[in-house]
Design a protein around this motif. Structure first.
Motif, mmCIF file in Angstrom:
data_model
loop_
_atom_site.group_PDB
_atom_site.id
_atom_site.type_symbol
_atom_site.label_atom_id
_atom_site.label_comp_id
_atom_site.label_asym_id
_atom_site.label_seq_id
_atom_site.Cartn_x
_atom_site.Cartn_y
_atom_site.Cartn_z
ATOM 1 N N PHE A 255 0.819 -1.204 0.000
ATOM 2 C CA PHE A 255 0.000 0.000 0.000
ATOM 3 C C PHE A 255 0.857 1.260 0.000
ATOM 4 N N THR A 256 2.058 1.183 0.558
ATOM 5 C CA THR A 256 2.956 2.345 0.603
ATOM 6 C C THR A 256 3.606 2.629 -0.748
ATOM 7 N N ASP A 257 3.412 1.755 -1.708
ATOM 8 C CA ASP A 257 4.025 1.940 -3.027
ATOM 9 C C ASP A 257 3.181 2.783 -3.971
ATOM 10 N N ILE A 258 2.116 3.365 -3.486
ATOM 11 C CA ILE A 258 1.291 4.229 -4.328
ATOM 12 C C ILE A 258 2.084 5.489 -4.638
ATOM 13 N N GLY A 259 2.047 5.915 -5.887
ATOM 14 C CA GLY A 259 2.714 7.170 -6.224
ATOM 15 C C GLY A 259 3.438 7.124 -7.551
ATOM 16 N N ARG A 260 4.332 8.086 -7.718
ATOM 17 C CA ARG A 260 5.068 8.273 -8.968
ATOM 18 C C ARG A 260 6.351 7.443 -8.954
ATOM 19 N N TYR A 261 6.616 6.799 -10.066
ATOM 20 C CA TYR A 261 7.799 5.971 -10.213
ATOM 21 C C TYR A 261 8.672 6.521 -11.339
ATOM 22 N N GLU A 262 9.959 6.208 -11.235
ATOM 23 C CA GLU A 262 10.896 6.595 -12.280
ATOM 24 C C GLU A 262 11.651 5.353 -12.726
ATOM 25 N N ALA A 263 11.731 5.170 -14.031
ATOM 26 C CA ALA A 263 12.513 4.083 -14.607
ATOM 27 C C ALA A 263 13.634 4.724 -15.415
ATOM 28 N N GLU A 264 14.868 4.403 -15.047
ATOM 29 C CA GLU A 264 16.018 4.977 -15.748
ATOM 30 C C GLU A 264 16.795 3.848 -16.414
ATOM 31 N N VAL A 265 16.987 3.987 -17.712
ATOM 32 C CA VAL A 265 17.757 3.001 -18.461
ATOM 33 C C VAL A 265 19.123 3.597 -18.789
ATOM 34 N N THR A 266 20.158 2.787 -18.613
ATOM 35 C CA THR A 266 21.516 3.175 -18.970
ATOM 36 C C THR A 266 22.110 2.041 -19.785
ATOM 37 N N LEU A 267 22.580 2.368 -20.982
ATOM 38 C CA LEU A 267 23.157 1.375 -21.882
ATOM 39 C C LEU A 267 24.597 1.746 -22.211
ATOM 40 N N ALA A 268 25.483 0.756 -22.159
ATOM 41 C CA ALA A 268 26.862 0.923 -22.599
ATOM 42 C C ALA A 268 27.019 0.153 -23.909
ATOM 43 N N TYR A 269 27.809 0.691 -24.803
ATOM 44 C CA TYR A 269 28.012 0.031 -26.092
ATOM 45 C C TYR A 269 29.423 0.322 -26.579
ATOM 46 N N GLY A 270 29.788 -0.343 -27.647
ATOM 47 C CA GLY A 270 31.109 -0.146 -28.237
ATOM 48 C C GLY A 270 32.032 -1.306 -27.916
ATOM 49 N N THR A 271 33.231 -1.275 -28.491
ATOM 50 C CA THR A 271 34.195 -2.361 -28.324
ATOM 51 C C THR A 271 34.568 -2.551 -26.863
ATOM 52 N N ASP A 272 34.844 -1.478 -26.190
ATOM 53 C CA ASP A 272 35.236 -1.553 -24.784
ATOM 54 C C ASP A 272 34.081 -1.253 -23.834
ATOM 55 N N GLY A 273 32.931 -0.935 -24.359
ATOM 56 C CA GLY A 273 31.773 -0.600 -23.534
ATOM 57 C C GLY A 273 31.938 0.714 -22.793
ATOM 58 N N VAL A 274 32.743 1.644 -23.363
ATOM 59 C CA VAL A 274 33.005 2.907 -22.678
ATOM 60 C C VAL A 274 32.022 3.996 -23.064
ATOM 61 N N LYS A 275 31.335 3.841 -24.155
ATOM 62 C CA LYS A 275 30.340 4.830 -24.558
ATOM 63 C C LYS A 275 29.003 4.435 -23.950
#
Length: 191
Positions: free
Chosen positions: A104-124
């Motif tokens: 019941f305490t979970d009522i409200g606004r939520y945020e979903a944040e996605v972070t993706l790394a890509y590239g040969t070394d995954g640095v970008k």
């Protein structure tokens, strides 16, 4: 004339060839199917665009937090598979779902944040944010109804108490009594 059916199994083979390599990617869209949910059960859509010249396997995670900043879930992206490559100059759609136990305490606004790394070394990397609300309609209506009925009963009880006290003090309460008192006062003033 005969119709024949056959099956063929194919595989994609990704190779990197020496030469000019340009690795660039971005999140074109990160959204939810519905922004208002009645239970913690969300379906996310992620569109990743490869603007580079080689295939990219984006890896990362979606972190879901409630309005108090408490982490409610994490969805890993492309860690357990090698089939999440995005071809050069193309956009690939990914779909994810999140389900959690309802409190019941979970009522409200939520945020979903996605972070993706890509590239040969995954640095970008690239990131995106989506917001949604969890409002259980059934429980909200029940709560509002109970509070409304309580306030209505409280008002009725206060009115009845005030009316009773006025009657005990001899003050006219009903319109009929007020009219009779006014008539008596007018008659008294005439004489």
């Amino acid at each position: 004339l005969a119709v024949l059916a056959s099956q063929a199994v194919t595989s994609l083979l990704f190779l990197r060839v020496e030469g000019d390599v340009h690795e660039e990617g971005t999140i074109r869209e990160f959204s939810l199917k519905d922004s208002f949910l009645s239970t913690p059960d969300a379906a996310f859509t992620l569109r990743f665009e490869n603007k580079g010249t080689v295939h990219l396997p984006p890896r990362g995670q979606i972190v879901i937090t409630n309005m108090w900043g408490t982490e409610r879930g994490t969805i890993p992206i492309n860690y357990q598979t090698h089939f999440g490559n995005v071809l050069p100059k193309s956009i690939r759609n990914f779909s994810f779902s999140w389900r959690s136990d309802f409190k019941f305490t979970d009522i409200g606004r939520y945020e979903a944040e996605v972070t993706l790394a890509y590239g040969t070394d995954g640095v970008k990397s690239t990131s995106g944010v989506a917001h949604f609300w969890i409002i259980p309609v059934k429980w909200t209506l029940i709560t509002v109804s109970v509070v409304g009925i309580f306030i209505w009963l409280l008002v009725l009880m206060v009115r009845a108490y005030v009316r009773r006290m006025l009657e005990l003090a001899g003050v006219p309460v009903s319109q009929k009594e007020v009219s009779q008192k006014e008539t008596m006062l007018l008659d008294a003033q005439k004489t």
